[in-house]
Design a protein around this motif. Sequence first.
Motif, PDB file in Angstrom:
ATOM      1  N   GLN A  71      39.022  44.745  47.843  1.00  0.00           N
ATOM      2  CA  GLN A  71      39.044  43.871  49.019  1.00  0.00           C
ATOM      3  C   GLN A  71      38.645  42.442  48.666  1.00  0.00           C
ATOM      4  O   GLN A  71      39.226  41.480  49.175  1.00  0.00           O
ATOM      5  CB  GLN A  71      38.122  44.421  50.115  1.00  0.00           C
ATOM      6  N   LYS A  72      37.657  42.298  47.792  1.00  0.00           N
ATOM      7  CA  LYS A  72      37.249  40.955  47.377  1.00  0.00           C
ATOM      8  C   LYS A  72      38.387  40.242  46.649  1.00  0.00           C
ATOM      9  O   LYS A  72      38.619  39.033  46.846  1.00  0.00           O
ATOM     10  CB  LYS A  72      35.995  41.029  46.494  1.00  0.00           C
ATOM     11  N   LEU A  73      39.111  40.957  45.814  1.00  0.00           N
ATOM     12  CA  LEU A  73      40.242  40.365  45.113  1.00  0.00           C
ATOM     13  C   LEU A  73      41.355  39.976  46.080  1.00  0.00           C
ATOM     14  O   LEU A  73      41.957  38.897  45.963  1.00  0.00           O
ATOM     15  CB  LEU A  73      40.783  41.337  44.065  1.00  0.00           C
ATOM     16  N   ILE A  74      41.631  40.839  47.030  1.00  0.00           N
ATOM     17  CA  ILE A  74      42.670  40.546  48.025  1.00  0.00           C
ATOM     18  C   ILE A  74      42.284  39.303  48.829  1.00  0.00           C
ATOM     19  O   ILE A  74      43.134  38.451  49.135  1.00  0.00           O
ATOM     20  CB  ILE A  74      42.891  41.763  48.938  1.00  0.00           C
ATOM     21  N   ASP A  75      41.003  39.185  49.165  1.00  0.00           N
ATOM     22  CA  ASP A  75      40.548  38.012  49.914  1.00  0.00           C
ATOM     23  C   ASP A  75      40.750  36.724  49.125  1.00  0.00           C
ATOM     24  O   ASP A  75      41.051  35.672  49.709  1.00  0.00           O
ATOM     25  CB  ASP A  75      39.065  38.167  50.282  1.00  0.00           C
ATOM     26  N   ILE A  76      40.575  36.790  47.797  1.00  0.00           N
ATOM     27  CA  ILE A  76      40.803  35.614  46.952  1.00  0.00           C
ATOM     28  C   ILE A  76      42.296  35.337  46.840  1.00  0.00           C
ATOM     29  O   ILE A  76      42.743  34.201  46.977  1.00  0.00           O
ATOM     30  CB  ILE A  76      40.189  35.832  45.555  1.00  0.00           C
ATOM     31  N   GLY A  77      43.086  36.381  46.592  1.00  0.00           N
ATOM     32  CA  GLY A  77      44.534  36.278  46.509  1.00  0.00           C
ATOM     33  C   GLY A  77      45.041  36.070  45.099  1.00  0.00           C
ATOM     34  O   GLY A  77      44.705  35.086  44.437  1.00  0.00           O
ATOM     35  N   PHE A  78      45.859  37.018  44.622  1.00  0.00           N
ATOM     36  CA  PHE A  78      46.416  36.956  43.277  1.00  0.00           C
ATOM     37  C   PHE A  78      47.890  37.351  43.293  1.00  0.00           C
ATOM     38  O   PHE A  78      48.372  37.981  44.240  1.00  0.00           O
ATOM     39  CB  PHE A  78      45.628  37.873  42.342  1.00  0.00           C
ATOM     40  N   ASP A  79      48.588  36.989  42.229  1.00  0.00           N
ATOM     41  CA  ASP A  79      50.002  37.354  42.101  1.00  0.00           C
ATOM     42  C   ASP A  79      50.179  38.827  41.754  1.00  0.00           C
ATOM     43  O   ASP A  79      51.193  39.435  42.095  1.00  0.00           O
ATOM     44  CB  ASP A  79      50.660  36.502  41.015  1.00  0.00           C
ATOM     45  N   GLY A  80      49.216  39.391  41.051  1.00  0.00           N
ATOM     46  CA  GLY A  80      49.238  40.790  40.683  1.00  0.00           C
ATOM     47  C   GLY A  80      47.814  41.273  40.519  1.00  0.00           C
ATOM     48  O   GLY A  80      46.870  40.465  40.506  1.00  0.00           O
ATOM     49  N   TYR A  81      47.656  42.578  40.385  1.00  0.00           N
ATOM     50  CA  TYR A  81      46.318  43.166  40.334  1.00  0.00           C
ATOM     51  C   TYR A  81      46.251  44.214  39.236  1.00  0.00           C
ATOM     52  O   TYR A  81      47.150  45.051  39.103  1.00  0.00           O
ATOM     53  CB  TYR A  81      45.966  43.802  41.683  1.00  0.00           C
ATOM     54  N   ALA A  82      45.185  44.159  38.456  1.00  0.00           N
ATOM     55  CA  ALA A  82      44.976  45.130  37.390  1.00  0.00           C
ATOM     56  C   ALA A  82      43.887  46.111  37.779  1.00  0.00           C
ATOM     57  O   ALA A  82      42.936  45.757  38.490  1.00  0.00           O
ATOM     58  CB  ALA A  82      44.593  44.424  36.092  1.00  0.00           C
ATOM     59  N   VAL A  83      44.039  47.335  37.317  1.00  0.00           N
ATOM     60  CA  VAL A  83      42.975  48.326  37.411  1.00  0.00           C
ATOM     61  C   VAL A  83      42.243  48.277  36.082  1.00  0.00           C
ATOM     62  O   VAL A  83      42.749  48.736  35.052  1.00  0.00           O
ATOM     63  CB  VAL A  83      43.545  49.736  37.681  1.00  0.00           C
ATOM     64  N   GLY A  84      41.061  47.662  36.072  1.00  0.00           N
ATOM     65  CA  GLY A  84      40.284  47.510  34.855  1.00  0.00           C
ATOM     66  C   GLY A  84      39.205  48.559  34.732  1.00  0.00           C
ATOM     67  O   GLY A  84      38.995  49.386  35.635  1.00  0.00           O
ATOM     68  N   GLY A  85      38.511  48.554  33.611  1.00  0.00           N
ATOM     69  CA  GLY A  85      37.364  49.432  33.429  1.00  0.00           C
ATOM     70  C   GLY A  85      37.705  50.875  33.143  1.00  0.00           C
ATOM     71  O   GLY A  85      36.839  51.750  33.254  1.00  0.00           O
ATOM     72  N   LEU A  86      38.959  51.158  32.766  1.00  0.00           N
ATOM     73  CA  LEU A  86      39.345  52.513  32.369  1.00  0.00           C
ATOM     74  C   LEU A  86      39.793  52.474  30.909  1.00  0.00           C
ATOM     75  O   LEU A  86      39.853  51.423  30.286  1.00  0.00           O
ATOM     76  CB  LEU A  86      40.467  53.041  33.271  1.00  0.00           C
ATOM     77  N   ALA A  87      40.084  53.646  30.361  1.00  0.00           N
ATOM     78  CA  ALA A  87      40.428  53.774  28.935  1.00  0.00           C
ATOM     79  C   ALA A  87      39.301  53.252  28.062  1.00  0.00           C
ATOM     80  O   ALA A  87      39.535  52.624  27.028  1.00  0.00           O
ATOM     81  CB  ALA A  87      41.736  53.045  28.628  1.00  0.00           C
ATOM     82  N   VAL A  88      38.083  53.493  28.492  1.00  0.00           N
ATOM     83  CA  VAL A  88      36.913  53.068  27.714  1.00  0.00           C
ATOM     84  C   VAL A  88      36.046  54.283  27.369  1.00  0.00           C
ATOM     85  O   VAL A  88      34.825  54.183  27.266  1.00  0.00           O
ATOM     86  CB  VAL A  88      36.088  52.003  28.477  1.00  0.00           C
ATOM     87  N   GLY A  89      36.699  55.439  27.204  1.00  0.00           N
ATOM     88  CA  GLY A  89      35.987  56.627  26.763  1.00  0.00           C
ATOM     89  C   GLY A  89      35.743  57.680  27.821  1.00  0.00           C
ATOM     90  O   GLY A  89      35.139  58.719  27.532  1.00  0.00           O
TER      91      GLY A  89
END
Length: 374
Positions: free
Chosen positions: A206-224
């Motif tokens: 929600q915080k990212l949507i409020d800022i507004g971006f062209d695309g969105y990444a799901v981060g913090g995965l594939a780290v074990g």
Amino acid sequence: MTRFSFDLHATDGRARTGKITMQRGEIRTPAFMPVGTAATVKAMKPESVREIGADIILGNTYHLMLRPGAERVARLGGLHNFMKWDRPILTDSGGYQVMSLSDLRKLTEKGVEFRSHIDGSKHMLTPERSMEIQRLLGSDIVMCFDECPRADRPRDEIAASMELSMRWAKRSRDGFDSGEGHASRSALFGIQQGALDEDLRRVSAQKLIDIGFDGYAVGGLAVGEGQEAMFGVLDYAPEMLPKDRPRYLMGVGKPDDLVGAVERGIDMFDCVLPTRSGRNGQAFTWNGPINLRNAKFAEDQEPLDPASDCSASRDYSKAYLHHLHKSHEILGAMLLTEHNLAFYQALMQKMRDAIAQGTFTAFAAEFRHNYLSK
């Protein structure tokens, strides 16, 4: 010309296929981006990367800022001119690499102070500096600067890290927008954080949507955390992000990871696995990965994939590839890297076709049966 657009062409369940349009070309989704860490996809010529079907590659902010330096790349005409790649380039923010230097860095609200792993020199990477470096490189898709904590950290630490990343996301947005010339022809993606916690992921989205971006990444995965835990997050996290924007799962992964993630609504991927495996004698095939250093391939005259459009897959025997890797010949790394990247691009094309035809569920089941049957 179009700065950035994303058009969905078809859906099948939660799987999606579409097209990103940018000034340097179109990106078919689901898309796999070969990793060109230091302005090179290792063991591949840029024209060969294009020939096997890649629409976009990834460059690494951390490595390029240290060597040869973003300012030098800019003086040499930007990353595209420097490495002779005229298609889109996505650059990561440098955050993941900096965070992995746990004993060489100091984290503050301002950013991260760290020492180079090359020569020990001191550097400061902030959201603003990350945006500046990616502008100097001439990136087409710019990633926000964020922190990526391990999923096994206490919840309060993960929550604090997510909130910091969201503050950095706003500063990244402001820094990106201040580079007007670059911002007018490139795109900025935000990165959702929150590790394995659904509530934190929702707040982050929600915080990212409020800022507004062209695309969105799901981060913090594939780290074990493992595939099961990763898929558990992907069961809900992509749906928290806007449906009309591309969704990018960073740093993933194995072929069966890609199929499972597309099944859950992901559109873009990157991973060093196909190139790293190619240098180490591992080939990906429709019947699972194989280790060509194994003695059983010493007299195997069959190619890796006789039906492939890729010469490295079709025209060289496993016996020859076995010999090259046992002899530590450079050609072995070159051929297997090309084969692996071609396999990944073929997998993405098969998924795009299956989604468009409404047969993705059947495709995924057949793929898993063949790939995981060993």
